[in-house]
Design an enzyme around this catalytic site. Structure first.
Site, short mmCIF file in Angstrom:
data_model
loop_
_atom_site.label_atom_id
_atom_site.label_comp_id
_atom_site.label_asym_id
_atom_site.label_seq_id
_atom_site.Cartn_x
_atom_site.Cartn_y
_atom_site.Cartn_z
N ASP A 205 38.20 92.19 25.18
CA ASP A 205 39.38 92.42 24.35
C ASP A 205 39.01 92.68 22.89
O ASP A 205 38.30 91.91 22.26
CB ASP A 205 40.33 91.23 24.42
CG ASP A 205 40.77 90.95 25.84
OD1 ASP A 205 40.73 91.88 26.65
OD2 ASP A 205 41.13 89.80 26.14
N ASP B 148 32.16 91.51 24.99
CA ASP B 148 33.49 90.92 24.99
C ASP B 148 34.47 92.05 25.28
O ASP B 148 34.36 93.14 24.71
CB ASP B 148 33.78 90.29 23.64
CG ASP B 148 34.81 89.19 23.71
OD1 ASP B 148 35.14 88.63 22.65
OD2 ASP B 148 35.31 88.90 24.82
#
Length: 220
Positions: free
Chosen positions: A33, A31
């Site tokens: 962010d 992921d």
């Protein structure tokens, strides 16, 4: 995402699973962010977007506040929906090529200081082990794809906006969040010929590695 059955044997996150028969290939899903970089990748570009006249000072302040909330408490589904609405409204009418040019020109200045050293090392380690590296984000593909390339990732999965006459319409063609993100991962696995050899058909979060691991088999 859920961890594997607690009764299952634990596995080193950087060690491929033992297999028999055909050679195997693995993929690591990160992921973007707050996992690879320290903030929202889209909101991180507020200043250069402002400098190039794409957003107003008021919008910069709104984005800064949204970033503060994101960093303070993360984002649940309701918060992500509000952020999605804010961002789609903000970019309606923007020229896509101008956005790409701004991101390309400011990528090193904006993103490099935000990259977590541990995440960068893990990506490098996964690549050295011969694994595909996939960066996933709810941010737009015009932002996520260049960041993924700079990190040395093999693939990027991101939100896609509807474009007409070279400009964003404000509509979303694909939202890479929640079930949409899971579906995108499954489609990538199918497209690349990756078959999961875990108990679940989607990546699992490892408690010892800030990435999603999808140990998978693919004939070489």
């Amino acid at each position: 995402m859920t961890a594997s059955d607690s009764g299952a044997p634990q596995q080193n996150p950087l060690q491929a699973p033992a297999t028999t028969g055909a050679p195997t290939r693995t993929a690591a899903f990160f992921d973007l962010d707050k996992t690879v970089i320290a903030k929202s990748s889209t909101l991180a570009f507020s200043k250069p977007f402002f400098d190039q006249g794409l957003i107003s000072r008021r919008t910069v302040l709104k984005s800064s506040y949204a970033q503060f909330l994101f960093l303070l408490s993360g984002a649940d589904h309701d918060q992500m929906d509000r952020m999605r609405t804010h961002l789609t409204n903000m970019c309606t009418g923007w020229d896509v090529e101008q956005v790409k040019a701004i991101v390309a020109e400011t990528l090193d200045e904006i993103v490099t200081p935000l990259v977590f050293a541990e995440a960068a090392e893990l990506i490098a380690d996964h690549k050295l082990c011969g694994r595909d590296v996939v960066v996933v984000s709810a941010s737009g593909e015009e932002i996520v794809a260049p960041i993924a390339r700079a990190l040395g990732a093999t693939h990027a999965m991101a939100t896609r906006m509807v474009v007409e006459d070279g400009k964003y319409t404000g509509e979303v063609a694909f939202y890479c969040f929640g079930e949409g993100k899971v579906q995108a991962i499954r489609e990538l696995a199918a497209r690349e010929g990756i078959r999961s050899n875990t108990a679940t058909p989607i990546p699992i979060r490892s408690p010892t590695c800030p990435c999603w691991r999808s140990w998978a088999t693919r004939p070489r």
